[in-house]
Design an enzyme around this catalytic site. Sequence first.
Site, mmCIF file in Angstrom:
data_model
loop_
_atom_site.group_PDB
_atom_site.id
_atom_site.type_symbol
_atom_site.label_atom_id
_atom_site.label_comp_id
_atom_site.label_asym_id
_atom_site.label_seq_id
_atom_site.Cartn_x
_atom_site.Cartn_y
_atom_site.Cartn_z
ATOM 1 N N LYS A 58 -59.089 61.118 64.581
ATOM 2 C CA LYS A 58 -57.821 60.592 64.062
ATOM 3 C C LYS A 58 -56.650 61.003 64.963
ATOM 4 C CE LYS A 58 -60.409 59.020 61.074
ATOM 5 N NZ LYS A 58 -61.566 59.434 61.845
ATOM 6 N N HIS A 454 -40.055 48.840 46.090
ATOM 7 C CA HIS A 454 -39.821 47.748 47.040
ATOM 8 C C HIS A 454 -38.810 48.207 48.096
ATOM 9 C CE1 HIS A 454 -39.134 43.702 48.583
ATOM 10 N NE2 HIS A 454 -37.823 43.940 48.522
#
Length: 475
Positions: A58, A454
């Site tokens: 990673k 959002h």
Amino acid sequence: MAKNFDLVVIGAGPGGYIAAIRAAQLGMSVACVDDWSDEKGKPAPGGTCTNVGCIPSKALLQSSEHYEQAEKHFEDHGIEVKGLELKLDKLLGRKDKVVNENNQGILFLFKKNKVTYFHGRASFNAKVDAGWSIKVDGKDAEELVAKHVVVATGSSARQLPGVPFDEETILSNDGALRIGSVPKKLGVIGAGVIGLELGSVWRRLGAEVTILEGAPEFLAAADRDVAKEALSALTKQGLEIKLGAKVEEVKTSGKGVKVEYEDASGKEHKAEFDKLIVSIGRVPNTDGLGADTVGLKLDERGFVEVDDDCRTNLPNVWAVGDVVRGPMLAHKAEDEGVAVAERIAGQQPHVNFDTIPWVIYTSPEMAWVGKNEQELKKDGRDYRMGKFPFMANGRARALGDTTGFVKILADAKTDEVLGVHIVGPTASELIAEAVVIMEFRGAAEDIARICHAHPTLSEAMKEAALAVDKRALNF
């Protein structure tokens, strides 16, 4: 004189070190034995995951993605880069630093939780009145006696028959993480998690990468929609993926390696590479464990045989992680390690294999949990499907990465979520919401009714849940 413990854990990978820590938290006297060393010969607990697997891969994926962004995509954001240069030694050095920090973190946790650590190789010695005699060979040579033993010895890369790893030309995941210079041509045998991730790393850094996969389908374990989308994206990026490729011969020479293979149509091919990564699965580490000495039962493939609770055929001897049945995943090993420690303490924990998430950290990332469409069709299960593309997600547009989608499969009558499949940005993080809802046997409607911030990528989960009932709002 032998040292006595309530529990001795053999192996300090994700399953082993977590089992040791949880047992210590529950009041047991615990020892953990592991023989992994760094390049200086110092203890390096963490197993394959920390040393040559999850963590270093990673780190390289992140570094290589930064490089590719600077090379190809910064211009889209109005950022001009001049004189871009790859300093591979520094890139690999950062990876090594990340690994070492994780090694040291585990040693700190052992000290914090009063787990006695032995740097050496452990094996069963004998059954004794107080439990089991464990022999430790190596720097911290010792004889230990334990009431309980947890075998957590992990796994190693499988070799091609007759083609051993030399970690110079023929590479396992270990050698593939420390190639000293970017190869011009890199071959990879196996289009699984390791092959795709490491192939992606070196492609981003400049190698021409060809992946030879013997199966006729790409990522057969994944949902077909996810596999199709990922194959298209990875191919577009430059990975050459050949399916149905049957490798017949591998020969090394001073210049590199030659591979002869037969394609899906039966046509013979020859390919030459500077380096070859072999990622065709893994085998359990049970050699030298002393299984025969005490009668520990192994299956025909060398895995330790266990029941649903990770008990072996021997009293008070347990086994977890890659060395037993089930998916070879670090988080599966951790959950088993915790469960075993708690069972020894008299508790009744449970590990739900049906909600273990799978992740592939390519770009786009892939993640899934539960059943895919082909499995539901095979089972004759009535289901509904909701799907939402990231191209309709505001945050994905702002990121500049709109590849992929979220796909939710729910029972046609009860609306219970049966599977979630994601391909796209941060799929590895988004899948956690799906695991939670499935653990509580929640419905697609539950996800649909939860307020998601959002703009976020997680809104794609909500929209896919709404789409199950054909009422997506933004697509």
